[in-house]
Design an enzyme around this catalytic site. Structure first.
Site, short mmCIF file in Angstrom:
data_model
loop_
_atom_site.label_atom_id
_atom_site.label_comp_id
_atom_site.label_asym_id
_atom_site.label_seq_id
_atom_site.Cartn_x
_atom_site.Cartn_y
_atom_site.Cartn_z
N TYR A 4 -6.42 1.93 2.29
CA TYR A 4 -6.30 1.33 0.96
C TYR A 4 -7.49 0.43 0.67
O TYR A 4 -7.91 -0.36 1.50
CB TYR A 4 -5.00 0.50 0.86
CG TYR A 4 -4.83 -0.10 -0.52
CD1 TYR A 4 -4.24 0.63 -1.53
CD2 TYR A 4 -5.32 -1.37 -0.81
CE1 TYR A 4 -4.12 0.11 -2.81
CE2 TYR A 4 -5.20 -1.91 -2.08
CZ TYR A 4 -4.61 -1.16 -3.08
OH TYR A 4 -4.50 -1.67 -4.34
N SER B 224 -9.71 10.25 -48.79
CA SER B 224 -10.96 9.51 -48.57
C SER B 224 -10.93 8.26 -49.43
O SER B 224 -10.40 8.27 -50.55
CB SER B 224 -12.14 10.39 -48.98
OG SER B 224 -13.24 9.59 -49.34
N LYS C 125 -3.69 3.55 -11.90
CA LYS C 125 -2.56 3.62 -12.83
C LYS C 125 -3.02 3.46 -14.27
O LYS C 125 -2.50 4.11 -15.18
CB LYS C 125 -1.53 2.54 -12.46
CG LYS C 125 -0.82 2.86 -11.16
CD LYS C 125 -0.06 1.70 -10.60
CE LYS C 125 -0.95 0.64 -9.98
NZ LYS C 125 -1.76 1.12 -8.83
N ASN D 201 0.82 -1.22 0.00
CA ASN D 201 0.00 0.00 0.00
C ASN D 201 0.85 1.27 0.00
O ASN D 201 0.59 2.21 -0.75
CB ASN D 201 -0.96 0.00 1.20
CG ASN D 201 -1.92 -1.18 1.15
OD1 ASN D 201 -1.94 -1.91 0.16
ND2 ASN D 201 -2.69 -1.36 2.20
N THR E 42 -15.06 36.77 -32.94
CA THR E 42 -15.82 36.44 -31.73
C THR E 42 -17.16 35.92 -32.25
O THR E 42 -17.65 36.40 -33.28
CB THR E 42 -16.04 37.66 -30.82
OG1 THR E 42 -16.77 38.65 -31.55
CG2 THR E 42 -14.73 38.27 -30.35
N HIS E 43 -17.68 34.93 -31.56
CA HIS E 43 -18.91 34.26 -32.03
C HIS E 43 -18.72 33.69 -33.44
O HIS E 43 -19.68 33.54 -34.18
CB HIS E 43 -20.12 35.21 -32.03
CG HIS E 43 -20.25 36.02 -30.78
ND1 HIS E 43 -20.98 35.61 -29.69
CD2 HIS E 43 -19.70 37.21 -30.42
CE1 HIS E 43 -20.90 36.52 -28.73
NE2 HIS E 43 -20.11 37.50 -29.16
N ASN F 221 -8.34 15.40 -45.77
CA ASN F 221 -9.03 15.62 -44.50
C ASN F 221 -8.04 15.87 -43.36
O ASN F 221 -6.99 15.23 -43.30
CB ASN F 221 -9.89 14.40 -44.17
CG ASN F 221 -10.97 14.16 -45.20
OD1 ASN F 221 -11.53 15.12 -45.73
ND2 ASN F 221 -11.24 12.91 -45.51
N GLU G 180 -8.36 16.38 -36.12
CA GLU G 180 -9.61 15.85 -35.56
C GLU G 180 -9.33 14.87 -34.42
O GLU G 180 -10.07 14.82 -33.44
CB GLU G 180 -10.43 15.16 -36.66
CG GLU G 180 -10.99 16.15 -37.67
CD GLU G 180 -11.53 15.45 -38.90
OE1 GLU G 180 -12.73 15.16 -38.94
OE2 GLU G 180 -10.76 15.18 -39.84
N GLN H 279 -6.22 0.34 -7.23
CA GLN H 279 -5.29 -0.26 -8.18
C GLN H 279 -5.55 0.23 -9.61
O GLN H 279 -4.64 0.30 -10.42
CB GLN H 279 -5.44 -1.78 -8.12
CG GLN H 279 -4.65 -2.54 -9.16
CD GLN H 279 -4.51 -4.01 -8.80
OE1 GLN H 279 -3.73 -4.34 -7.92
NE2 GLN H 279 -5.26 -4.87 -9.45
N LYS I 297 -10.24 14.39 -51.68
CA LYS I 297 -10.25 14.82 -50.28
C LYS I 297 -8.88 14.91 -49.64
O LYS I 297 -7.99 14.10 -49.90
CB LYS I 297 -11.10 13.84 -49.46
CG LYS I 297 -12.57 13.95 -49.78
CD LYS I 297 -13.19 15.16 -49.13
CE LYS I 297 -13.90 14.72 -47.88
NZ LYS I 297 -14.41 15.86 -47.13
N1 ARG Z 1 -1.14 -3.68 -7.30
C1 ARG Z 1 -1.74 -3.11 -6.13
C2 ARG Z 1 -2.12 -1.64 -6.47
O1 ARG Z 1 -1.74 -1.19 -7.48
C3 ARG Z 1 -0.88 -3.20 -4.97
C4 ARG Z 1 -1.56 -3.02 -3.67
C5 ARG Z 1 -2.21 -4.22 -3.12
N2 ARG Z 1 -2.52 -4.01 -1.76
C6 ARG Z 1 -3.33 -4.81 -1.05
N3 ARG Z 1 -3.53 -4.46 0.18
N4 ARG Z 1 -3.90 -5.83 -1.57
O2 ARG Z 1 -2.82 -0.95 -5.77
#
Ligand code: ARG
Length: 482
Positions: free
Chosen positions: A333, A293, A341, A126, A171-172, A301, A306, A338, A299
């Site tokens: 935690y 296209s 990420k 954690n 503007t607008h 584009n 975009e 998790q 075309k």
């Molecule tokens: N891979 C986990 C995360 O990214 C690690 C933490 C896991 N912790 C636990 N108490 N099970 O958060």
């Protein structure tokens, strides 16, 4: 990396010894569901750096022997070089071990035995993952920071080529006052610079080291959290172990700043998509950054623009996902965290690509000065300047606004496209009731070409303002290089 385990029988997770049965690795779906290994391997360098700092601290606190420490450092260095070389193919990646932390630790134990088994003293995944993420954000910030500067440099270099092209401002999305192209390019420069400063400010706003918070409550061992903080250079130890492991504020701040960048880029992309249309024809995009296209042979584009506009939706999505992920969990935690990420990396990768793509597009685009000039007489762009001419002759602005309004009406009634098509007499006649006179110097205040030279207020988007801002940004960039 493969989600499939290479082994036929599931491993007993080293941290699941309290279970009487097989544990969560026995069901492949559960093993995959609980794992973060398909995205968190990119934390391996930060994870190893955190482990080195933790080991050095444990050693200083007499919780590791000299030999333990050198074994751990040897093992970690070997693992780091192996992953550097083999990447996703490193044999230590095993989805049944759930994540980067456990894979690295298991490999360390395999290499060093009891020394490796001591590394997790006073530590939990954690606080480990909270630290890794902070270290990763610091590293990611260093990589992305340069991309903002590259884009600013591209705007500056386009401004040096085409900045004096006189064009309408909107503007607008209606014609407003005349500006030079460089005035608008300096607007994007200011917005991107602000996005860059915002990211720097947010990344540096709460420098705190969560390591040493343990699972939630800290540790009864004499951990020296100030020492790891100093070794890692992430700032002082976080104040509270529960907050240290529960907070994802740093990740959310990071993605918020990225969202603001993406929003700015999207707005720019929209503007240039319009400018690249046949109706506007203000800019020519390089062939590298348009696509054809499959059906319409003619075309070209602006797909890259975009997609800069399109990718912002995903970046916002990651921000909302992070905010939603955190809103309902107790302080401490929870495994929901998790997912952070996945969201942070996705947003970061998209914004990196958008900044790079924007830079390439800006570097290769040209303003179509002649085409813009051909229609510059439309839209009475110099009307405000004429009102200011009268202000200089003592007419209250509200009155001069009214007078110029009536002159525009007269032009439209007489089929004249421009205010400068009026003679001095016609101007005076049309505004008889106000008792104002015009001199022939009035023509110096008319036509977009004259008007862009007349702006005096600081920050203006005419020629003087553009030149001053260009000098400012060139100075900033020169000082950055030092
Ligand atoms: N891979 C986990 C995360 O990214 C690690 C933490 C896991 N912790 C636990 N108490 N099970 O958060």
């Amino acid at each position: 990396m493969s989600n499939e385990s290479s082994k036929s029988s599931p491993v007993i997770k080293p941290w699941e010894h309290a279970k009487a049965g097989e544990g969560s690795a026995a069901d492949p779906l559960a093993a995959r569901f609980v794992a973060s290994l398909d995205y968190d391997t990119r934390l391996y360098k930060q994870d190893i750096a955190g482990s080195r700092a933790h080991a050095a601290m444990l050693h200083a606190q007499n919780l590791l022997t000299d030999e333990d420490l050198s074994e751990i450092n040897r093992g970690l260095s070997e693992i780091e070089s192996e992953i550097d070389e083999q990447g996703d193919n490193w044999s230590g990646w095993n989805v049944e071990l759930e994540d980067v932390h456990m894979c690295v630790e298991a490999a360390l134990v395999a290499k060093t035995g009891d020394a490796g088994r001591k590394l997790h003293t006073g530590r939990s995944r954690n606080d480990q993952v909270a630290l890794d993420l902070k270290l990763w954000i610091a590293d990611a910030y260093h990589s992305i920071d340069k991309k903002y500067t590259n884009l600013i440099e591209a705007f500056i270099s386009l401004a040096e080529k085409d900045g004096e092209v006189v064009m309408p401002s909107y503007t607008h999305l209606q014609r407003a006052q005349p500006i030079v192209a460089g005035g608008e390019l300096m607007a994007w420069t200011a917005a991107i610079d602000r996005a860059q400063q915002r990211l720097a400010a947010l990344v540096h706003s709460y420098p705190e080291n969560p390591l040493g918070s343990g699972a939630i409550a800290g540790s009864s061992l004499p951990l020296n959290r100030d020492m790891t903080a100093e070794v890692l250079g992430v700032g002082p130890a976080s104040m509270n172990s529960i907050d240290g492991t529960a907070s994802r504020d740093a990740g959310i701040d990071f993605v918020y700043a990225l969202s603001m960048t993406a929003m700015t880029l999207s707005r720019w992309a929209e503007q240039w998509i319009i400018y690249a249309s046949t109706e506007f024809s203000f800019i020519k995009l390089d062939d590298l950054y348009t696509t054809g296209s499959s059906m319409m042979p003619q075309k070209q584009n602006p797909d890259m623009l975009e997609l800069v506009r399109g990718k912002v939706s995903g970046v916002y999505g990651q921000l909302i996902a992070l905010l939603t992920m955190t809103k309902g969990i107790t302080i401490g935690y929870n495994r929901d965290l998790q997912e952070d990420k996945r969201f942070i990396f996705t947003a970061y990768d998209a914004v990196c690509d958008c900044l790079d793509m924007a830079t390439n597009i800006v570097k290769t685009t040209r303003f179509k000065g002649e085409h813009i000039a051909a229609k510059l007489n439309e839209g009475f762009l110099d009307a405000t300047s004429l009102a200011e001419y009268l202000v200089n002759r003592g007419v209250p602005f509200r009155t001069s606004h009214q007078i110029v309004g009536s002159l525009v009406r007269k032009c439209q009634a007489d089929n004249l496209t421009e205010l400068s098509d009026l003679t001095i007499e016609q101007m005076a006649n049309a505004s008889k009731e106000f008792n104002v006179t015009f001199d022939k110097d009035v023509y110096d205040w008319l036509t977009p070409q004259n008007v862009v030279k007349r702006y005096q207020s600081s920050g203006n988007s005419g020629l003087p303002g553009f030149k001053a801002q260009l000098a400012h940004w060139k100075n900033v960039l020169a000082n950055n290089d030092n």
